[in-house]
Design a protein around this motif. Structure first.
Motif, short mmCIF file in Angstrom:
data_model
loop_
_atom_site.label_atom_id
_atom_site.label_comp_id
_atom_site.label_asym_id
_atom_site.label_seq_id
_atom_site.Cartn_x
_atom_site.Cartn_y
_atom_site.Cartn_z
N UNK A 46 0.83 -1.21 0.00
CA UNK A 46 0.00 0.00 0.00
C UNK A 46 0.86 1.26 0.00
N UNK A 47 2.01 1.16 0.66
CA UNK A 47 2.85 2.34 0.81
C UNK A 47 3.46 2.77 -0.53
N UNK A 48 3.77 1.80 -1.39
CA UNK A 48 4.42 2.14 -2.66
C UNK A 48 3.56 3.07 -3.52
N UNK A 49 2.29 2.68 -3.83
CA UNK A 49 1.48 3.62 -4.62
C UNK A 49 1.17 4.92 -3.88
N UNK A 50 1.03 4.82 -2.56
CA UNK A 50 0.73 6.02 -1.77
C UNK A 50 1.89 7.01 -1.86
N UNK A 77 -1.32 9.36 -13.78
CA UNK A 77 -0.54 8.39 -12.99
C UNK A 77 -1.13 8.25 -11.59
N UNK A 78 -1.52 9.40 -11.02
CA UNK A 78 -2.08 9.36 -9.66
C UNK A 78 -3.38 8.53 -9.64
N UNK A 79 -4.16 8.67 -10.69
CA UNK A 79 -5.40 7.90 -10.76
C UNK A 79 -5.10 6.39 -10.82
N UNK A 80 -4.09 6.06 -11.63
CA UNK A 80 -3.68 4.66 -11.77
C UNK A 80 -3.23 4.08 -10.42
N UNK A 81 -2.42 4.85 -9.71
CA UNK A 81 -1.89 4.39 -8.42
C UNK A 81 -2.99 4.28 -7.37
N UNK A 82 -3.92 5.24 -7.40
CA UNK A 82 -5.03 5.20 -6.44
C UNK A 82 -5.92 3.99 -6.73
N UNK A 83 -6.12 3.68 -8.03
CA UNK A 83 -6.93 2.50 -8.38
C UNK A 83 -6.25 1.24 -7.88
N UNK A 84 -4.92 1.23 -7.98
CA UNK A 84 -4.19 0.05 -7.50
C UNK A 84 -4.41 -0.15 -6.00
N UNK A 85 -4.37 0.96 -5.26
CA UNK A 85 -4.61 0.86 -3.81
C UNK A 85 -6.03 0.35 -3.55
N UNK A 86 -6.99 0.85 -4.32
CA UNK A 86 -8.38 0.43 -4.12
C UNK A 86 -8.52 -1.07 -4.39
N UNK A 88 -6.21 -3.35 -4.19
CA UNK A 88 -5.52 -4.06 -3.12
C UNK A 88 -6.42 -4.18 -1.88
N UNK A 89 -7.04 -3.06 -1.52
CA UNK A 89 -7.91 -3.07 -0.33
C UNK A 89 -9.11 -4.01 -0.57
N UNK A 90 -9.68 -3.97 -1.78
CA UNK A 90 -10.78 -4.88 -2.13
C UNK A 90 -10.37 -6.33 -1.94
N UNK A 91 -9.19 -6.68 -2.48
CA UNK A 91 -8.71 -8.07 -2.40
C UNK A 91 -8.42 -8.47 -0.96
N UNK A 92 -7.84 -7.53 -0.18
CA UNK A 92 -7.55 -7.84 1.23
C UNK A 92 -8.84 -8.09 1.99
N UNK A 93 -9.86 -7.26 1.74
CA UNK A 93 -11.15 -7.43 2.42
C UNK A 93 -11.81 -8.75 2.01
N UNK A 94 -11.74 -9.08 0.70
CA UNK A 94 -12.33 -10.34 0.24
C UNK A 94 -11.64 -11.51 0.92
N UNK A 221 2.99 -5.79 -11.57
CA UNK A 221 2.59 -4.39 -11.32
C UNK A 221 2.11 -3.73 -12.60
N UNK A 222 2.85 -3.96 -13.70
CA UNK A 222 2.48 -3.28 -14.94
C UNK A 222 1.13 -3.79 -15.45
N UNK A 223 0.74 -5.00 -15.03
CA UNK A 223 -0.57 -5.55 -15.42
C UNK A 223 -1.65 -5.17 -14.40
N UNK A 224 -1.27 -4.38 -13.40
CA UNK A 224 -2.24 -3.98 -12.38
C UNK A 224 -2.51 -5.05 -11.35
N UNK A 225 -1.61 -6.02 -11.22
CA UNK A 225 -1.82 -7.13 -10.28
C UNK A 225 -1.60 -6.73 -8.83
N UNK A 226 -2.24 -7.49 -7.92
CA UNK A 226 -2.06 -7.22 -6.48
C UNK A 226 -1.24 -8.33 -5.83
N UNK A 227 -1.05 -9.43 -6.52
CA UNK A 227 -0.34 -10.57 -5.93
C UNK A 227 -1.22 -11.38 -4.99
#
Ligand code: ADP
Length: 271
Positions: A46-50, A77-86, A88-94, A221-227
């Protein structure tokens, strides 16, 4: 953390007691270590995109204040990074929701052919972008399991998305629904997702379902993956009494298969 201790000879009882204590502690300690690792990994992810977003805000407030072109670029770029955080949070909650419900077997009848079609239809845009044809291979009979339709959709979506992202552009992705048997002879449904991309080296295969494990971090990361995709798939299938398996030959592609126990005779007509 075992320090060698000198014990009197022929004192088998004492040695046994000592080993037992260590054996009892180890699993607990492992769970604690895994939890600490997970929190550290999640925070780092989370810290990296933030950090990127904060950096661009600073640039926009300072050096690039009056640069309209830079502003558009940085906002994108900021929109892309914020989407990545979102994401990640979705996947963590799931993940945490599925883990919380791990002990409750989901029990709604789910017809699998329509589920496969729904997932394939939903990913047509991504498939077109990658110039990949999704080919469906369906059995003559209807196959249904007792499960949670949304979770099963999520699991299959993750596998097909991965096949489209990491498989070869311009080639096919095959989704095959079939009936089989577990090693114990219990009837099961199988949904296999096969791509014809670069495949995965054998040393990575056992670790793929670990949270945040990636073969190539930059590629993910370039594919928008969260791992977290395959960790989610594993937990969803565990909850359904099934499993996910992977086979791959380097240079020839990868096949991820969802194995789900079949509960025949319990599906009401018309489902
Ligand atoms: P991610 O969000 O990074 O895609 P996943 O848990 O879904 O995370 O996958 C973990 C890793 O497994 C990916 O980063 C990728 O390196 C590898 N992987 C998954 N599916 C495939 C595939 N079909 N072909 C090659 N590599 C794959």
């Amino acid at each position: 953390f075992v320090t060698p201790v000198s014990l009197p000879e022929n004192d088998g009882g004492q040695i046994d007691l000592l080993l037992m204590t260590f054996n009892d502690l180890t699993p607990l300690r492992r769970v604690e270590e895994m939890r600490a690792d997970f929190v550290a990994n999640a925070s780092h992810e989370l810290r990296t995109p933030l950090a990127a977003v904060l950096g661009f805000i600073e640039t926009l407030q300072g050096p690039a204040k009056n640069d309209a072109v830079a502003r558009e670029k940085f906002l994108a770029i900021m929109q892309q990074q914020a989407s990545r955080m979102a994401r990640l949070i979705d996947d963590l909650l799931s993940l945490s929701r599925i883990e919380l419900n791990a002990h409750m077997a989901p029990s709604t009848p789910v017809e699998l052919a329509s589920l496969v079609r729904q997932v394939a239809d939903g990913l047509q845009t991504l498939a077109r972008d990658r110039q990949v044809e999704i080919r469906l291979v369906m059995p003559p009979e209807s196959l249904a399991v007792l499960g949670d339709r949304d979770e099963l959709i999520r699991a299959l979506e993750n596998l097909v998305e991965n096949a489209l992202k990491y498989g070869a552009a311009g080639k096919r992705v095959d989704i095959t629904l079939s009936r089989g048997h577990t090693r114990a002879g219990i009837p099961e449904a199988r949904i296999a997702v096969r791509d014809f991309g670069p495949g995965i080296a054998p040393e990575h295969l056992p670790r793929l379902t670990e949270r945040f494990y990636r073969v190539d971090v930059a590629d993910s990361r370039s594919q928008g993956g969260t791992g977290l995709g395959l960790a989610l798939v594993k937990h969803i299938l565990n909850r359904h009494g099934g499993r996910v398996a992977v086979e791959s030959v380097l240079g020839q592609g990868a096949t991820f298969t969802m194995h789900l126990p079949l509960r025949t005779g319990e599906i009401p007509a018309g489902q």
